[in-house]
Design an enzyme around this catalytic site. Structure first.
Site, mmCIF file in Angstrom:
data_model
loop_
_atom_site.group_PDB
_atom_site.id
_atom_site.type_symbol
_atom_site.label_atom_id
_atom_site.label_comp_id
_atom_site.label_asym_id
_atom_site.label_seq_id
_atom_site.Cartn_x
_atom_site.Cartn_y
_atom_site.Cartn_z
ATOM 1 N N ASP A 140 -0.312 4.949 5.936
ATOM 2 C CA ASP A 140 -1.035 3.990 5.121
ATOM 3 C C ASP A 140 -0.690 2.574 5.571
ATOM 4 O O ASP A 140 0.420 2.318 6.070
ATOM 5 C CB ASP A 140 -0.664 4.146 3.644
ATOM 6 C CG ASP A 140 -1.181 5.448 3.048
ATOM 7 O OD1 ASP A 140 -2.138 6.003 3.607
ATOM 8 O OD2 ASP A 140 -0.617 5.900 2.033
ATOM 9 N N ARG A 141 -1.613 1.660 5.360
ATOM 10 C CA ARG A 141 -1.401 0.273 5.776
ATOM 11 C C ARG A 141 -0.070 -0.284 5.269
ATOM 12 O O ARG A 141 0.656 -0.972 6.007
ATOM 13 C CB ARG A 141 -2.546 -0.592 5.248
ATOM 14 C CG ARG A 141 -2.434 -2.075 5.615
ATOM 15 C CD ARG A 141 -3.419 -2.905 4.832
ATOM 16 N NE ARG A 141 -3.074 -2.850 3.393
ATOM 17 C CZ ARG A 141 -3.825 -3.362 2.435
ATOM 18 N NH1 ARG A 141 -4.994 -3.914 2.727
ATOM 19 N NH2 ARG A 141 -3.449 -3.269 1.172
#
Length: 301
Positions: A140-141
């Site tokens: 995930d970012r």
């Protein structure tokens, strides 16, 4: 390219466009999917249906997708400092900072890890298409830590099989809310798409959803939080975040499943990864330090 999909129980009653957006994440937007449906490129059980059709478990869906219609024609290489943890002729291990998106998507064509990789490397695998060169798995970012990159298609395919068989061992470290009672444990609850927020996941009822398993181990207890090691045994979207919320100890800084203001960032870090080298067949393991902010006393944030 024609995609054939079978609707699983966890996705029943979703609108056709919403289902396709989740089943085919490579398609950049719901608007593009809507246009596909309206153009007759999607059939449900051999019939064309409208966008608002509610899918049922067992529905057979055929979608004729032309990636050239939406994929960026040129992903630009961008000069970017990367923390290259390890590399050889076949693969690279990057220590990704939090806040860095892994690959381009709709509305985010630059400033991603892929843009930086293309600046540093002439050869990257293309199994996942032109938008995700080299990307074998993703973070995930807002999750930091180690991510594997394949330089060749052979390396990519062999690493991919290890992920599918769950033989790759991953260790995450997280700072979670509250004091976790037991020193170690197993969280085994199935996950499904959130009924209201389609970019999130939730715990499913018994017999529904997808199997998900996480091992946890307490590393240090603070006055109001706990540092834990997490070992995912399956690879579901947002698995660690949902499982820790289910345990009653959401990860600090998690705006989707906890409270963003509880920590300066999402307190989740991919600390270690171990696997068989796709070419040499040697078992190798990489590990990086715990972020310093995870080790501060509760009064420091």
């Amino acid at each position: 390219m024609k995609h054939t999909l079978t609707v699983q129980e966890e996705y029943k009653d979703l609108r056709l466009d919403v289902y396709l957006a989740n089943a085919m994440p490579q398609v950049p937007s719901r608007m593009f999917i809507k246009k596909m449906i309206e153009a007759g490129q999607v059939c449900v059980n051999g019939r064309q249906e409208k966008t608002k059709y509610k899918v049922a478990a067992g529905d057979k869906i055929e979608a004729d997708v032309n990636e050239e219609d939406w994929a960026p024609k040129d992903i630009l290489a961008e000069k970017m400092e990367l923390d290259i943890f390890y590399e050889d002729e076949d693969l690279v291990v990057i220590n990704k900072p939090e806040g860095l998106t892994v690959h381009p998507a709709s509305g985010s064509q630059s400033g991603t890890l892929v843009n930086g990789l293309m600046y540093h490397y002439q050869e990257l695998s293309d199994i996942n298409g032109p938008v995700r060169p080299g990307i074998v798995h993703r973070l995930d970012r807002d999750t930091s830590g180690l991510i594997l990159i394949a330089k060749t298609n052979v390396a990519h395919a062999r690493l991919g099989r290890q992920f599918e068989k769950h033989t790759i061992i991953k260790r995450y470290v997280a700072r979670v809310q509250g004091r976790v009672q037991f020193d170690q444990g197993v969280i085994e609850v199935p996950l499904e798409q959130h009924k209201k927020y389609h970019d999130q996941r939730q715990v499913a009822r018994e017999g529904e959803g997808k199997e998900a398993s996480t091992l946890y181990q307490v590393l240090k207890r603070f006055s109001k939080s706990t540092l834990v090691a997490l070992f995912p045994q399956t690879g579901r979207t947002h698995q660690l975040r949902v499982h820790m919320k289910h345990l009653g100890h959401p990860i600090l800084g998690d705006e989707k499943y906890g409270q963003k203001i509880s920590f300066p960032r999402l307190a989740l870090h991919a600390q270690a990864i171990a696997f068989m080298h796709p070419i040499t067949k040697q078992y190798i393991e990489f590990s990086c330090p715990t972020p310093s902010e995870f080790l501060r006393d509760d009064l420091s944030f």
